[in-house]
Design a protein around this motif. Sequence first.
Motif: not given
Length: 468
Positions: A136-150
Amino acid sequence: MKTAVEELSPTRVKLTVEVPFEELGESLQAAYKKVAQQVRVPGFRPGKVPARIIEQRFGRAVVLEETLNDAVPKLYGQAVDASDIFPVSQPEIEVTKIEDGEQVEFTAEVDIRPNFDVPDFQGLEVTVPVAEVSDEDVDGQLDGLRQRFATLTGVERAAANGDYVVMDLAAAIDGVNIEEQQANDVSYEVGAGSVLQGLDDALVGMSAGDTKEFTTSLVGGENAGEEAVVTITIKSVKEKVLPELDDEFAQLASEFDSLDELKDSIREQARRNKLIDQVVQARENALDALLAKIDIPLPESAFKAEVDNRKHNLEHQIAESGLSKEAYFRLYQTTEEERYAEFDENAAKALKTGFVLDKIVKAEELGVSEQELTNFVVRRAMQMNVAPNTLAQHLADNDQLTLAMVEIVRDKAKSVVGDAAKVTDEAGNEVDLKAIYTEINGEESAEEDAEESNENSADKPAEAEAAK
């Protein structure tokens, strides 16, 4: 010079200082020179008027006043040094006796750092978060990264929470438009929590081309706090589209070729951050445990100055935001009373923390090397986005290098307390801080990371200005 110290309270003393007149010789001569520069006497050039002429024309009292203005601050400093007290406020000085040619006496009342002993802090038991990294920690970081490139894509439907709208805004009071409250082509995320109450509710369900009115209280400008009718005109509705989680995204968002490599890197960095957090939390929690064992009376003037400084900063933040007080506190979901109560609590803790850490600094004989000061300036300059040389010059020009060194040695003292603690994580596992230092690229690197985290989170009291 003879000094007597009378304790008025645990945090305030009265110094009575007796000075033989011969010890004022240097200040007396300086006084004659200063008066001679200020007066005009026929037959004498400025600055060349003899002492006897000055006394005949202007009186001995004028010279004595200038003498004491020059001498008393110096004598007060000497009296403080000789009395082994630590002032934390400006003194209230009164000259109580002037016997010309014989003796001068003055008193100085001042708030001081209270006397107390630091109890043994070896083996303080503290608990820190677990350093394990979950999926879940990794997924949260990935989601934050995806938000930056949305990306934002236009949609032909009504706006919902999470969508972005481009809109025009206008406000009117009693049918009269308020020019400063009008704005065009405003981009806003629906549901973000605008300080303009009612905006989010009004936007949900609106489509491009729609116009709607709602009544609310204005939050900024000359009409802040007044009730107005706000008109919204929607120009476009866009939804946020997140990129797919695949190798292509990994290449776009990082230096890695595959998503698996990106995940491994995120997991490694997350573990490093959790280890650093364990160090920081161990130090903070150990210090809190130590503070709980000590009852320290606080000097009233220092406490008031600390609280006033926080209130001043708050007023500046509100002014910079352009919001009314009510809107500002609503934005941060608090009230003025709650914030002021926090100021009292945090100011008291900050002062107490400074007193205790300074005691440990002295007991442990902690100091600051030139390299440590340089590292501090470089880190702080990076945080402030300024050149290190610019910050260093600013600190030097404003006599703030001493404050920087106080901050450094206090962080060192906090490390001493943390390293002496018995640390376990929330799962009951023993945490070896020394092993963490070694794991994170060597002891020096881990220490610097923890110090940087402390700098970002520590509450720095105004009392530090007086610390040596």
